[in-house]
Design a protein around this motif. Structure first.
Motif, PDB file in Angstrom:
ATOM      1  N   SER A  49       9.888  -0.820   2.689  1.00 44.91           N
ATOM      2  CA  SER A  49      10.230  -1.147   1.298  1.00 44.91           C
ATOM      3  C   SER A  49       9.646  -0.122   0.326  1.00 44.91           C
ATOM      4  O   SER A  49      10.196   0.074  -0.759  1.00 44.91           O
ATOM      5  CB  SER A  49       9.768  -2.558   0.936  1.00 44.91           C
ATOM      6  OG  SER A  49       8.361  -2.615   0.814  1.00 44.91           O
ATOM      7  N   LEU A  50       8.551   0.530   0.728  1.00 45.32           N
ATOM      8  CA  LEU A  50       7.934   1.561  -0.115  1.00 45.32           C
ATOM      9  C   LEU A  50       8.455   2.959   0.223  1.00 45.32           C
ATOM     10  O   LEU A  50       7.996   3.939  -0.348  1.00 45.32           O
ATOM     11  CB  LEU A  50       6.407   1.531   0.055  1.00 45.32           C
ATOM     12  CG  LEU A  50       5.704   0.267  -0.419  1.00 45.32           C
ATOM     13  CD1 LEU A  50       4.235   0.286   0.003  1.00 45.32           C
ATOM     14  CD2 LEU A  50       5.837   0.106  -1.923  1.00 45.32           C
ATOM     15  N   ARG A  51       9.386   3.026   1.156  1.00 51.10           N
ATOM     16  CA  ARG A  51       9.996   4.284   1.592  1.00 51.10           C
ATOM     17  C   ARG A  51       8.963   5.257   2.182  1.00 51.10           C
ATOM     18  O   ARG A  51       8.993   6.452   1.921  1.00 51.10           O
ATOM     19  CB  ARG A  51      10.788   4.920   0.470  1.00 51.10           C
ATOM     20  CG  ARG A  51      11.910   4.011  -0.053  1.00 51.10           C
ATOM     21  CD  ARG A  51      12.692   4.655  -1.161  1.00 51.10           C
ATOM     22  NE  ARG A  51      13.209   5.950  -0.745  1.00 51.10           N
ATOM     23  CZ  ARG A  51      14.478   6.210  -0.465  1.00 51.10           C
ATOM     24  NH1 ARG A  51      15.371   5.269  -0.585  1.00 51.10           N
ATOM     25  NH2 ARG A  51      14.854   7.413  -0.101  1.00 51.10           N
ATOM     26  N   VAL A  52       8.049   4.696   2.973  1.00 50.84           N
ATOM     27  CA  VAL A  52       7.053   5.502   3.678  1.00 50.84           C
ATOM     28  C   VAL A  52       7.566   5.755   5.084  1.00 50.84           C
ATOM     29  O   VAL A  52       7.953   4.816   5.790  1.00 50.84           O
ATOM     30  CB  VAL A  52       5.688   4.773   3.735  1.00 50.84           C
ATOM     31  CG1 VAL A  52       4.699   5.545   4.609  1.00 50.84           C
ATOM     32  CG2 VAL A  52       5.126   4.577   2.342  1.00 50.84           C
ATOM     33  N   SER A  53       7.595   7.003   5.497  1.00 50.26           N
ATOM     34  CA  SER A  53       8.042   7.347   6.848  1.00 50.26           C
ATOM     35  C   SER A  53       7.097   6.715   7.863  1.00 50.26           C
ATOM     36  O   SER A  53       5.883   6.928   7.811  1.00 50.26           O
ATOM     37  CB  SER A  53       8.030   8.865   7.042  1.00 50.26           C
ATOM     38  OG  SER A  53       8.957   9.472   6.184  1.00 50.26           O
ATOM     39  N   SER A  54       7.665   5.933   8.754  1.00 50.41           N
ATOM     40  CA  SER A  54       6.856   5.299   9.792  1.00 50.41           C
ATOM     41  C   SER A  54       7.725   5.003  11.006  1.00 50.41           C
ATOM     42  O   SER A  54       8.951   4.971  10.907  1.00 50.41           O
ATOM     43  CB  SER A  54       6.192   4.024   9.273  1.00 50.41           C
ATOM     44  OG  SER A  54       7.160   3.110   8.824  1.00 50.41           O
ATOM     45  N   ILE A  55       7.066   4.812  12.120  1.00 53.89           N
ATOM     46  CA  ILE A  55       7.754   4.508  13.375  1.00 53.89           C
ATOM     47  C   ILE A  55       7.254   3.149  13.843  1.00 53.89           C
ATOM     48  O   ILE A  55       6.045   2.909  13.898  1.00 53.89           O
ATOM     49  CB  ILE A  55       7.485   5.597  14.424  1.00 53.89           C
ATOM     50  CG1 ILE A  55       8.093   6.929  13.966  1.00 53.89           C
ATOM     51  CG2 ILE A  55       8.043   5.187  15.790  1.00 53.89           C
ATOM     52  CD1 ILE A  55       7.810   8.096  14.878  1.00 53.89           C
TER      53      ILE A  55
END
Length: 182
Positions: A125-131
């Motif tokens: 939702s915060l548009r943080v790149s994560s896997i």
């Protein structure tokens, strides 16, 4: 020649410090081994009642998840991502689930702890790149052992599969360049 080696050690203070340090490590480990052997101690792991897998926290893992602060944690991670972006560095958050989360049914827990899934949704939702490593490990755990049986660390299967997923992620986002391409 052994006498030459002894002269190097004898007249080199750094070598003496290193040997002294190694001797202390050896004595400490040997001491721990003897204490464990004499007391018939088998370590601090918790054996699964359903397999020969050991866990560190066992059922206590449920009490450790801080679900109510997932949004706060995501904001902190976002600040790291923003700082990296400002420096031109790609940030990817890759949270590794603990062994209890991946193999929850062997602990046994009634349900899989989902703190990392909650955190992942917050990061999305915060548009943080994560896997979402939990999702990946859930898909693989019945095909391959991903952690050592008697250790909390992931084994080569876990590491290799995650490395491939990170590579795929970078390729799909067009960021595999500048010598990072395997």
């Amino acid at each position: 020649d052994i006498s030459n080696t002894l002269d190097i050690i004898k007249y080199n203070p750094r070598a003496l410090i290193l040997l002294s340090f190694l001797d202390e490590i050896y004595k400490s480990n040997y001491h721990n081994f003897l204490i464990s052997y004499i007391s018939n101690s088998k370590g601090h792991g918790i054996k699964s009642p359903q397999s020969n897998m050991f866990f560190l926290q066992g059922k206590k893992v449920e009490d450790m998840a801080d679900y109510k602060n997932a949004a706060k944690h995501a904001q902190i991670i976002k600040s790291y991502s923003d700082k990296c972006d400002s420096l031109g560095i790609q940030f990817i958050f890759v949270p590794i689930p603990n062994k209890e989360t991946t193999y929850y049914e062997l602990v046994p827990l009634e349900h899989q702890p989902n703190y990392l899934d909650t955190l992942y949704k917050e990061l999305q939702s915060l548009r943080v790149s994560s896997i979402n490593v939990s999702k990946i490990f859930n898909q693989l755990k019945n095909k391959k052992l991903l952690y050592h049986l008697d250790d909390t660390h992931w084994n080569s299967n876990g590491a290799d599969n995650l490395a491939r997923e990170i590579s795929r992620y970078l390729q799909s986002n067009g960021r595999l360049n500048h010598g990072l391409d395997p």
